[in-house]
Design a protein around this motif. Sequence first.
Motif, short mmCIF file in Angstrom:
data_model
loop_
_atom_site.label_atom_id
_atom_site.label_comp_id
_atom_site.label_asym_id
_atom_site.label_seq_id
_atom_site.Cartn_x
_atom_site.Cartn_y
_atom_site.Cartn_z
N GLU A 1 0.85 -1.19 0.00
CA GLU A 1 0.00 0.00 0.00
C GLU A 1 0.89 1.24 0.00
O GLU A 1 1.77 1.38 0.85
N GLY A 2 0.66 2.13 -0.95
CA GLY A 2 1.50 3.32 -1.02
C GLY A 2 1.08 4.25 -2.14
O GLY A 2 0.22 3.94 -2.96
N ASP A 3 1.74 5.39 -2.18
CA ASP A 3 1.46 6.48 -3.11
C ASP A 3 2.47 6.41 -4.27
O ASP A 3 3.68 6.42 -4.03
N ALA A 4 1.98 6.36 -5.49
CA ALA A 4 2.86 6.27 -6.66
C ALA A 4 3.74 7.49 -6.82
O ALA A 4 4.77 7.42 -7.50
N CYS A 5 3.36 8.61 -6.22
CA CYS A 5 4.18 9.82 -6.31
C CYS A 5 5.17 9.94 -5.16
O CYS A 5 5.95 10.90 -5.11
N ARG A 6 5.14 8.98 -4.24
CA ARG A 6 6.12 8.91 -3.15
C ARG A 6 6.41 7.43 -2.90
O ARG A 6 5.99 6.86 -1.89
N LEU A 7 7.11 6.82 -3.83
CA LEU A 7 7.29 5.37 -3.80
C LEU A 7 8.07 4.92 -2.56
O LEU A 7 9.16 5.45 -2.30
N PRO A 8 7.55 3.94 -1.83
CA PRO A 8 8.20 3.48 -0.61
C PRO A 8 9.26 2.41 -0.87
O PRO A 8 9.28 1.34 -0.22
N PHE A 9 10.17 2.70 -1.80
CA PHE A 9 11.20 1.73 -2.19
C PHE A 9 12.54 2.44 -2.30
O PHE A 9 12.59 3.64 -2.62
N PRO A 10 13.64 1.71 -2.09
CA PRO A 10 14.97 2.34 -2.19
C PRO A 10 15.35 2.67 -3.63
O PRO A 10 14.75 2.18 -4.59
N ASP A 11 16.36 3.50 -3.75
CA ASP A 11 16.89 3.86 -5.07
C ASP A 11 17.35 2.62 -5.82
O ASP A 11 17.84 1.65 -5.22
N ALA A 12 17.25 2.68 -7.14
CA ALA A 12 17.81 1.66 -8.04
C ALA A 12 17.43 0.24 -7.62
O ALA A 12 18.26 -0.66 -7.55
N SER A 13 16.13 0.03 -7.37
CA SER A 13 15.69 -1.27 -6.88
C SER A 13 14.83 -2.06 -7.86
O SER A 13 14.43 -3.19 -7.57
N PHE A 14 14.55 -1.49 -9.05
CA PHE A 14 13.72 -2.17 -10.04
C PHE A 14 14.34 -2.08 -11.43
O PHE A 14 15.03 -1.11 -11.76
#
Length: 281
Positions: free
Chosen positions: A126-139
Motif C-alpha cells: 500500500e503506497g502512493d505512486a508519487c512517493r514510492l516506498p522503495f529504495p533507489d535503483a531497486s527495479f
Amino acid sequence: MQPPKISLPYFDIVLERFAEGDTDAEQVFGRHVHWGYWENPVEADGSIADFTVAAEQLSQRIYAAAGVKDGDRVLDAGCGFGGTIASLNENFNQMQLVGLNIDSRQLEKARQQVQPQKNNQIEFVEGDACRLPFPDASFDVVLAVECIFHFPSREAFFREAKRVLRPNGRLAISDFVPVSVFYHLYNFLRKIPTFSINSTYGNVNTEFTLNDYQKLAIATEFNLNLKEDITRNTLPTYPIVRRFFEQAGKQDSANVTGLIEIASRLGLLRYCVLGFEVISG
C-alpha cells in the motif's frame, strides 16, 4: 506515513457488485480493471469472455513495451486487483513482482487471488505512486497500466520512477492522450449537468498531450522510445463498460462513458502505450 485517501467511485461500484455476488461483474473486472485490446476490433463480439481476453492482451502489450524478461524485478504502480502482476507471474520465471496501490481494498483482493509460481516472488504494497516506498535503483521495470491520469502529478511519478529504476531501467504506461481540439469538447461537456467524469472515474487529468510527455521525458532523464496509438484497438471496450454501469443502475456513469467513447471514435482522445528508458551515464 499512510498514503492519502482518494475518491475511487469506479472501484466503489465494482466492489459493491462483487459483494452482491454479481458473477458477470466478477468475470469482467475481477482480474483486470482497464480497457481491452483487440488486434482486429471488428471481430469483437461484445461478450464478457471476449472482453476478458482483450483485457489480458492489453496488459501484455504494455509490459511488452517495457521489454520485460525473465529475472526482472518489476513494479506495477496502480496495480488494481493484481491482474498485470498475475499475467507476469504466469508468463515469466524467477521474477520479483511488486504491486503498489493506494487502496487497501484492491490490495486485499490481489493478495487473495494472486499466488507466486515459476520461482517468482510477489509482494503487494500500500503506497502512493508519487512517493514510492522503495529504495533507489531497486527495479528493472516500472509499469503504470491505465492509472497515471489519477496520480496527483505525472512529473512526481516520473521522478520517483527514475529514482527507483536501475541504470537502463524501463518504464511503460498507458494513458488517454488528448489532441488540442479535445479541450474545446471537454469544456463544452463540463457544462452538461449530467456529465461528471469525476463522479464516475474519480480524480482524472486528461489534459496531458504527447508533446507534454516528450517534454516530461527530457526533464526527468528518460528517453521516449516507443509511442503506440492503439485507440481503434480499444474501442470495443466502451459498450462493455456502459452495459456494466447500466446493469448497476448507474445511468449517468454509462452516459459519461458514452461521451468519452464519442471523443475516442472522433480521434480527439487517443489511447496510447508509451515506453521510456532511463538515460544512463
